[in-house]
Design a protein around this motif. Structure first.
Motif, PDB file in Angstrom:
ATOM      1  N   LYS A   1       7.804  19.679  -0.140  1.00 23.32           N
ATOM      2  CA  LYS A   1       9.225  19.696  -0.478  1.00 23.32           C
ATOM      3  C   LYS A   1      10.103  19.668   0.764  1.00 23.32           C
ATOM      4  CE  LYS A   1       8.634  23.374  -3.160  1.00 23.32           C
ATOM      5  NZ  LYS A   1       8.735  24.417  -4.195  1.00 23.32           N
ATOM      6  N   GLY A   2      11.366  19.324   0.531  1.00 22.54           N
ATOM      7  CA  GLY A   2      12.327  19.234   1.614  1.00 22.54           C
ATOM      8  C   GLY A   2      13.170  17.987   1.451  1.00 22.54           C
ATOM      9  N   CYS A   3      13.982  17.682   2.470  1.00 27.74           N
ATOM     10  CA  CYS A   3      14.754  16.444   2.438  1.00 27.74           C
ATOM     11  C   CYS A   3      13.780  15.265   2.376  1.00 27.74           C
ATOM     12  CB  CYS A   3      15.629  16.353   3.684  1.00 27.74           C
ATOM     13  SG  CYS A   3      16.646  14.864   3.745  1.00 27.74           S
ATOM     14  N   ARG A   4      13.927  14.413   1.371  1.00 31.84           N
ATOM     15  CA  ARG A   4      12.999  13.306   1.101  1.00 31.84           C
ATOM     16  C   ARG A   4      11.584  13.863   0.905  1.00 31.84           C
ATOM     17  NH1 ARG A   4      14.944   8.366   1.300  1.00 31.84           N
ATOM     18  NH2 ARG A   4      12.870   7.461   1.514  1.00 31.84           N
ATOM     19  N   THR A   5      11.447  14.639  -0.163  1.00 31.29           N
ATOM     20  CA  THR A   5      10.158  15.227  -0.536  1.00 31.29           C
ATOM     21  C   THR A   5       9.061  14.164  -0.536  1.00 31.29           C
ATOM     22  OG1 THR A   5      11.110  17.039  -1.815  1.00 31.29           O
ATOM     23  CG2 THR A   5       8.913  16.292  -2.470  1.00 31.29           C
ATOM     24  N   VAL A   6       7.900  14.541  -0.014  1.00 31.84           N
ATOM     25  CA  VAL A   6       6.746  13.643   0.058  1.00 31.84           C
ATOM     26  C   VAL A   6       5.746  14.034  -1.034  1.00 31.84           C
ATOM     27  CG1 VAL A   6       4.821  12.837   1.483  1.00 31.84           C
ATOM     28  CG2 VAL A   6       7.035  13.354   2.547  1.00 31.84           C
ATOM     29  N   VAL A   7       5.247  13.038  -1.742  1.00 33.24           N
ATOM     30  CA  VAL A   7       4.188  13.250  -2.741  1.00 33.24           C
ATOM     31  C   VAL A   7       2.977  12.447  -2.292  1.00 33.24           C
ATOM     32  CG1 VAL A   7       3.502  13.037  -5.157  1.00 33.24           C
ATOM     33  CG2 VAL A   7       5.894  13.536  -4.575  1.00 33.24           C
TER      34      VAL A   7
ATOM     35  N   VAL B   1       9.667  15.119  -9.297  1.00 32.21           N
ATOM     36  CA  VAL B   1      10.466  15.248  -8.073  1.00 32.21           C
ATOM     37  C   VAL B   1      11.733  14.396  -8.166  1.00 32.21           C
ATOM     38  CG1 VAL B   1      10.477  14.587  -5.645  1.00 32.21           C
ATOM     39  CG2 VAL B   1       8.600  15.952  -6.538  1.00 32.21           C
ATOM     40  N   TYR B   2      11.582  13.165  -8.626  1.00 33.03           N
ATOM     41  CA  TYR B   2      12.731  12.265  -8.720  1.00 33.03           C
ATOM     42  C   TYR B   2      13.752  12.785  -9.732  1.00 33.03           C
ATOM     43  CZ  TYR B   2      15.522   8.059  -9.379  1.00 33.03           C
ATOM     44  OH  TYR B   2      16.571   7.167  -9.465  1.00 33.03           O
TER      45      TYR B   2
ATOM     46  N   MET C   1       1.921   3.776   5.037  1.00 32.52           N
ATOM     47  CA  MET C   1       3.363   3.656   4.824  1.00 32.52           C
ATOM     48  C   MET C   1       3.703   4.028   3.388  1.00 32.52           C
ATOM     49  SD  MET C   1       6.080   2.864   6.535  1.00 32.52           S
ATOM     50  CE  MET C   1       7.792   2.455   6.248  1.00 32.52           C
ATOM     51  N   SER C   2       4.649   4.916   3.204  1.00 35.32           N
ATOM     52  CA  SER C   2       4.984   5.381   1.869  1.00 35.32           C
ATOM     53  C   SER C   2       5.937   4.415   1.176  1.00 35.32           C
ATOM     54  CB  SER C   2       5.630   6.766   1.943  1.00 35.32           C
ATOM     55  OG  SER C   2       6.905   6.668   2.548  1.00 35.32           O
ATOM     56  N   THR C   3       5.953   4.500  -0.145  1.00 33.09           N
ATOM     57  CA  THR C   3       6.949   3.794  -0.933  1.00 33.09           C
ATOM     58  C   THR C   3       7.985   4.809  -1.407  1.00 33.09           C
ATOM     59  OG1 THR C   3       5.657   4.118  -2.950  1.00 33.09           O
ATOM     60  CG2 THR C   3       5.262   2.091  -1.709  1.00 33.09           C
ATOM     61  N   GLU C   4       9.102   4.315  -1.865  1.00 33.93           N
ATOM     62  CA  GLU C   4      10.169   5.187  -2.352  1.00 33.93           C
ATOM     63  C   GLU C   4      10.121   5.239  -3.877  1.00 33.93           C
ATOM     64  OE1 GLU C   4      14.668   4.389  -1.969  1.00 33.93           O
ATOM     65  OE2 GLU C   4      14.179   5.664  -0.236  1.00 33.93           O
ATOM     66  N   ILE C   5      10.234   6.424  -4.428  1.00 28.32           N
ATOM     67  CA  ILE C   5      10.237   6.574  -5.885  1.00 28.32           C
ATOM     68  C   ILE C   5      11.521   5.964  -6.437  1.00 28.32           C
ATOM     69  CG2 ILE C   5      10.001   8.193  -7.797  1.00 28.32           C
ATOM     70  CD1 ILE C   5       8.986  10.252  -5.722  1.00 28.32           C
ATOM     71  N   THR C   6      11.412   5.206  -7.493  1.00 26.19           N
ATOM     72  CA  THR C   6      12.567   4.581  -8.133  1.00 26.19           C
ATOM     73  C   THR C   6      12.671   5.013  -9.589  1.00 26.19           C
ATOM     74  OG1 THR C   6      11.302   2.652  -8.865  1.00 26.19           O
ATOM     75  CG2 THR C   6      12.288   2.546  -6.651  1.00 26.19           C
ATOM     76  N   SER C   7      13.830   4.786 -10.172  1.00 26.43           N
ATOM     77  CA  SER C   7      14.002   5.105 -11.597  1.00 26.43           C
ATOM     78  C   SER C   7      13.105   4.222 -12.453  1.00 26.43           C
ATOM     79  CB  SER C   7      15.463   4.937 -12.003  1.00 26.43           C
ATOM     80  OG  SER C   7      15.894   3.598 -11.808  1.00 26.43           O
ATOM     81  N   GLU C   8      12.873   2.988 -12.001  1.00 24.70           N
ATOM     82  CA  GLU C   8      11.986   2.100 -12.754  1.00 24.70           C
ATOM     83  C   GLU C   8      10.570   2.675 -12.813  1.00 24.70           C
ATOM     84  OE1 GLU C   8      15.513  -0.022 -11.519  1.00 24.70           O
ATOM     85  OE2 GLU C   8      14.029   1.087 -10.331  1.00 24.70           O
ATOM     86  N   PHE C   9      10.107   3.211 -11.691  1.00 26.45           N
ATOM     87  CA  PHE C   9       8.787   3.849 -11.654  1.00 26.45           C
ATOM     88  C   PHE C   9       8.740   5.017 -12.630  1.00 26.45           C
ATOM     89  CE2 PHE C   9       6.147   7.320 -10.104  1.00 26.45           C
ATOM     90  CZ  PHE C   9       4.927   6.703  -9.863  1.00 26.45           C
ATOM     91  N   VAL C  10       9.792   5.812 -12.631  1.00 31.83           N
ATOM     92  CA  VAL C  10       9.820   7.008 -13.477  1.00 31.83           C
ATOM     93  C   VAL C  10       9.739   6.637 -14.949  1.00 31.83           C
ATOM     94  CG1 VAL C  10      11.263   8.944 -14.229  1.00 31.83           C
ATOM     95  CG2 VAL C  10      11.031   8.427 -11.789  1.00 31.83           C
TER      96      VAL C  10
ATOM     97  N   CYS D   1       4.338   8.646  -1.568  1.00 31.67           N
ATOM     98  CA  CYS D   1       5.696   8.178  -1.818  1.00 31.67           C
ATOM     99  C   CYS D   1       6.693   9.247  -1.388  1.00 31.67           C
ATOM    100  CB  CYS D   1       5.892   7.824  -3.299  1.00 31.67           C
ATOM    101  SG  CYS D   1       5.570   9.188  -4.437  1.00 31.67           S
ATOM    102  N   THR D   2       7.929   8.815  -1.178  1.00 28.82           N
ATOM    103  CA  THR D   2       8.999   9.740  -0.798  1.00 28.82           C
ATOM    104  C   THR D   2      10.113   9.652  -1.821  1.00 28.82           C
ATOM    105  OG1 THR D   2       9.988   8.054   0.628  1.00 28.82           O
ATOM    106  CG2 THR D   2       8.499   9.642   1.664  1.00 28.82           C
ATOM    107  N   ASN D   3      10.853  10.741  -1.944  1.00 24.16           N
ATOM    108  CA  ASN D   3      11.884  10.836  -2.971  1.00 24.16           C
ATOM    109  C   ASN D   3      13.285  10.678  -2.379  1.00 24.16           C
ATOM    110  OD1 ASN D   3      13.024  11.414  -5.549  1.00 24.16           O
ATOM    111  ND2 ASN D   3      13.526  13.449  -4.795  1.00 24.16           N
ATOM    112  N   PRO D   4      14.084   9.732  -2.894  1.00 25.99           N
ATOM    113  CA  PRO D   4      15.432   9.534  -2.358  1.00 25.99           C
ATOM    114  C   PRO D   4      16.490  10.426  -2.999  1.00 25.99           C
ATOM    115  CG  PRO D   4      14.980   7.850  -3.984  1.00 25.99           C
ATOM    116  CD  PRO D   4      13.727   8.695  -3.888  1.00 25.99           C
TER     117      PRO D   4
END
Length: 377
Positions: free
Chosen positions: A207-213, A261-262, A1-10, A221-224
């Motif tokens: 790459k794409g809608c909700r890019t996966v890393v 990505v984010y 299960m992926s997590t979502e990239i957040t600004s805090e992570f960045v 993780c996925t990018n919102p």
């Protein structure tokens, strides 16, 4: 299960730049990109510069370099011999291997089968010879991926540098790399990215809608962030440059890819808000990216100011004699301004005192120079 990239992570992974740093502190990116057919390699170079790389060298043919230097004088240049269809000739490989770089960005605009079989063959040679001999980490993008796909189809392994490798395919490129259909890939994006990250020992940015890393160690993780305004040529070049820059700045490959990505998507969201998804262009991402970095820097400065006020013990009565000029010369100034200036001077943050003077307009800086030596108001 992926997590979502957040600004805090960045911002946790992108530290403030040390005051005593220099250009060598943030690595060197060598971008091997561009051809007579694709002259937007400056987008990748500027993406790297805007994301903090210390030095960026663009290696390409003369028409590409001429276009790049007009837009981006900060970029170093490595002129290459022109080969088939105006692309980079393999004759330039010895010169490219002599370049000092910590990160190699290989692929944007190199050309391939869309131009000619000869162009595709020369691009494959570049990928085959530059990646395995490179001592640092690398980002493989665009036509570099298409060349790698042909190598994989011939039963060869994916070329790999001595350091970490990041590959940045969109679904079409991923289909060529894996032999799967685009529909199969989009039906299970996370698992596909994870499977091939492990197989290739590389970080995969699908790459794409909700890019996966995805990383080789199963992190994913996925990018919102991001919007359909990114769906035009050149957007991926900007992302490739940003990713290479964060690698050069010292981030591990997975963190560099996820942060790039984010930020790429967040800057695109701002560009869309200003210009619309139809009207925005890839270079609009770059100006918004600078604003994002500036805003984060200001937030951290405010955080330091708040911490200074909150955490520094100060007895204003016992220290009154140290700040005589403040109290004697500016009886009309607001008390909270005087208190804040005194606390900051006591904490040794004279540069913040000067900034406070400028922000409040209280003009206490004239006589306060004796205390801080910084305020020029």
């Amino acid at each position: 299960m992926s997590t979502e990239i957040t600004s805090e992570f960045v911002w946790h992974n992108i530290p403030p730049r040390p005051r005593d740093s220099h250009k060598g502190s943030f690595g060197t990116v060598l971008a091997v990109a561009g051809s007579a057919y694709y002259r937007g390699a400056a987008l990748a170079a500027e993406g790297a510069l805007r994301t903090g790389a210390g030095i960026v060298t663009l290696a390409s043919v003369e028409p590409v370099l001429a276009a790049a230097v007009a837009r981006l004088p900060e970029c170093c240049l490595c002129p290459c011999v022109a080969g088939a269809e105006g692309g980079i000739s393999p004759k330039s490989i010895p010169q490219l291997q002599r370049q000092k770089a910590t990160v190699l960005l290989l692929g944007p605009g190199l050309g391939g089968t869309a131009q000619s079989a000869a162009r595709a063959a020369e691009t494959r040679v570049l990928v085959q010879r530059l990646l395995p001999g490179f001592a640092g980490s690398a980002v493989l993008d665009a036509d570099g991926l298409n060349a790698a796909a042909q190598l994989l189809a011939e039963g060869k392994t994916l070329p790999h540098p001595a350091g970490e490798l990041i590959v940045t395919p969109h679904p079409g490129e991923m289909a060529r790399l894996t032999g799967l259909s685009v529909a199969q890939i989009n039906a299970d994006r996370e698992n596909t990215a994870c499977q091939y990250a492990e197989k290739w020992n590389a970080v995969v940015v699908l790459k794409g809608c909700r890019t996966v890393v995805a990383a080789p160690d199963s992190r994913v993780c996925t990018n919102p962030s991001g919007n359909p305004g990114l769906a035009r040529g050149g957007s991926g070049d900007v992302l490739a440059g940003m990713t290479a820059a964060l690698l050069a700045c010292g981030l591990p490959a997975y963190e560099a890819a996820a942060c790039a990505v984010y930020l790429h998507g967040a800057a695109a969201d701002r560009a869309a808000a200003a210009l619309g998804e139809y009207g925005m262009l890839p270079h609009d991402i770059l100006s918004q990216l600078g604003r994002i970095f500036a805003e984060n820097h200001r937030k951290k400065e405010k955080g330091c100011l708040s911490a200074c006020r909150r955490d520094t013990p100060f007895n204003i009565t016992s220290h009154r004699q140290n700040f005589g000029p403040l109290f004697l010369g500016y009886r009309d100034a607001k008390l909270h301004v005087l208190l804040a200036a005194a606390v900051l001077a006591h904490a040794g943050a004279a540069h913040l005192t000067a900034r406070l003077c400028r922000l409040t307009g209280c003009h206490i800086g004239g006589n306060a120079q004796a205390a801080s030596g910084q305020c020029r108001r």
